[in-house]
Design a protein around this motif. Sequence first.
Motif, short mmCIF file in Angstrom:
data_model
loop_
_atom_site.label_atom_id
_atom_site.label_comp_id
_atom_site.label_asym_id
_atom_site.label_seq_id
_atom_site.Cartn_x
_atom_site.Cartn_y
_atom_site.Cartn_z
N ARG A 188 -60.67 28.24 23.42
CA ARG A 188 -60.87 29.07 22.23
C ARG A 188 -61.84 28.41 21.27
NH1 ARG A 188 -57.93 28.69 17.37
NH2 ARG A 188 -58.02 30.57 16.06
N ARG A 189 -61.76 27.09 21.12
CA ARG A 189 -62.65 26.39 20.20
C ARG A 189 -64.10 26.40 20.70
NH1 ARG A 189 -60.39 21.60 20.23
NH2 ARG A 189 -59.04 21.96 18.44
N LEU A 190 -64.30 26.28 22.00
CA LEU A 190 -65.66 26.21 22.55
C LEU A 190 -66.32 27.57 22.64
CD1 LEU A 190 -65.09 23.60 25.43
CD2 LEU A 190 -66.22 23.22 23.22
N GLN A 191 -65.56 28.59 23.04
CA GLN A 191 -66.16 29.89 23.33
C GLN A 191 -66.03 30.90 22.20
OE1 GLN A 191 -67.94 30.50 26.01
NE2 GLN A 191 -67.49 28.56 27.06
N HIS A 192 -65.09 30.70 21.31
CA HIS A 192 -64.81 31.75 20.32
C HIS A 192 -64.73 31.20 18.90
CE1 HIS A 192 -63.84 34.57 23.60
NE2 HIS A 192 -63.22 33.55 24.16
N ARG A 193 -65.41 30.13 18.59
CA ARG A 193 -65.34 29.56 17.24
C ARG A 193 -65.80 30.55 16.16
NH1 ARG A 193 -64.92 24.77 14.46
NH2 ARG A 193 -64.43 23.64 16.37
N PRO A 194 -66.88 31.30 16.36
CA PRO A 194 -67.30 32.23 15.28
C PRO A 194 -66.26 33.31 14.95
CG PRO A 194 -69.10 31.86 16.83
CD PRO A 194 -67.87 31.30 17.47
N SER A 195 -65.44 33.66 15.95
CA SER A 195 -64.48 34.76 15.73
C SER A 195 -63.06 34.27 15.52
CB SER A 195 -64.51 35.71 16.93
OG SER A 195 -64.14 35.03 18.12
N MET A 196 -62.85 32.96 15.34
CA MET A 196 -61.50 32.44 15.14
C MET A 196 -60.95 32.90 13.78
SD MET A 196 -61.39 28.58 16.74
CE MET A 196 -62.42 27.92 15.44
N LEU A 197 -59.72 33.33 13.77
CA LEU A 197 -59.07 33.80 12.55
C LEU A 197 -58.18 32.71 11.98
CD1 LEU A 197 -58.05 37.43 13.60
CD2 LEU A 197 -60.06 36.70 12.31
#
Length: 598
Positions: A200-209
């Motif tokens: 989640r941190r590597l692939q989805h950092r911009p969309s983390m809630l």
Amino acid sequence: SLFATAAAFAPVGTWQRRTFVASSSSPAVLASSSSRSSTSLYANVASSLLWDEVHSKIGQETGSGSGGKRRLSRPERKALERKRKNNRKTNMNHRKHNFADRASLLNGRRAPGEGRYDLHSTAISSLNKNTTTAEDVLKAIKRAQNLHDVHDIRAIERFLLEEVDHGFAYGYRGSLLARLAVAALHMNNHKLARRAIEERRLQHRPSMLPMESAAIIRGLLRVHNVTDALYLLDDELALPTEGANFGDEAIQEIIKHRALALGSVASRHFFEDEPILAVQACQRVAEMGPLVRQAKLTSAQLDMPWARIVQGAAQCESKRRDGTIVIENNDKVKLPCNLVYAVLNAMTTFPSDNDDLTFERLSNALVRRVVFVTGAVTLDGCPPPDRGEAAFIGRSNVGKSSLINMISNRKSLAYTSKTPGKTQQFNYFAVNDKPGREREIKYGDVLDSEKDLDSLYLVDLPGFGFAKVPAYQRQEWSRFMVQYMETRPSLRVLFHLIDARHGPTEEDERIIEQVGLSLPHRGSNMKKVQYVMILTKADKNVKGKKRNAGKVAPAVLESLRTLLKANKLGSAPMLITSAETKLGRDDVWRYLRLAAEA
């Protein structure tokens, strides 16, 4: 012939009114209620054959014979009803999950090498990247977590981490990975949780809630992984940089969930008997207070778990007092005399919600025992200055006794009355004194126990102005008050109460003037006294009954500021309180801490 004669004397309609008495040694005897004289004639001729015939006839008539059903008693009927009710509950409400049968069914209908993403769930039997939606995956994760289904959680792991890419479900994969990490932590699968968090941190950092990050942090704390929780806190919920727009909703969400996560850290350490780490977490929570106010977040938006944090601190402090936990010396962190004060210090930096449950636990933790010690009319009559004192002064009927009852969570500790001037001496109340102190005061018993570290005196001073006492009595009170303020070494806080509706009276002006003259003349070996102005009955200025209601007219505030500056007390804090709405309890306790830590 005898049987026929007996039958003739017994009409058909009288069978229900006959009583048969049998014993083990004699044949049955027929007794008829319709003809008692005839009963004695035929009692000796009744044989076992006659008894069987008659008993069968009565059984047919009443349903109580060998061929009929016996009527159940009331306890037996109730027991049968309970049994039937329990059987219905067992059959209807409890569905048994046979994972072994389900797995064999899946394996039996699939070719070898397939069924990699099959689930035990009947609602969602398998996962497919072409047909499965994000909602289906979320339902499968919740079910696997609730039932601790290891097979399903592994299948979901393979599906999200190996089968689909970062664009699955329109970018919702990051949220699913966060939910998967929480479920894995709930099932103590740390390897899977770490893998989902990293992906989640590597692939989805911009969309983390922020809400998802806070949920993962709480999951890590639940499994005692504090190191990873704090790292995640500083990485995904980092403080806004300088110049950030605190009105931005995204920034507000980060501040909100960072404060909530830090509250969870403090609560977890308190309940795990780690006071040093808990106090450090409370200090970090206190640092968030100004940012929360700058972002203009309300107490309702934050919903901080203050009641639970106070409960944990009180529990940890109780073990600290009785020696259950041993605390090592730490030069970096200075523990307060009561761990609840660390939580109170953080609470006062946040917007107050004035929650009754929170302050009930707070007051019960800070005021465990309270007893009236003495009423002094001279300085010699005061108790020994072996602890800090907080004194309350003000004109009569301003609400001193009501304020003391409010902060101590007692209804009648200090006597309240509608008649002004009921308090006519310096009333000393000992807070958290040694157990049984009232027996020592009343009967002279000698106690070996010691007072608690956070023990203090609450001093209710006489009211001036409206008190119906002679003029010489007021002069005596004034001289005593001057001596008390200048020479009492244990005095730490002086609360001056003023009616918020009317502002300062002539008597209040004299008190302010005397305070400005007396406090600077204290001896050099005595500690400084904090002068605090409290504006009482602030709820009377608000129409209607509203929670947290209380305000003061601008003209009253301006006149008070002018008086304070004129008497060199311009830095004195002003608190708004109300004994009716319980407004200002946290602010008053923040200054009472000075007396407790003396």
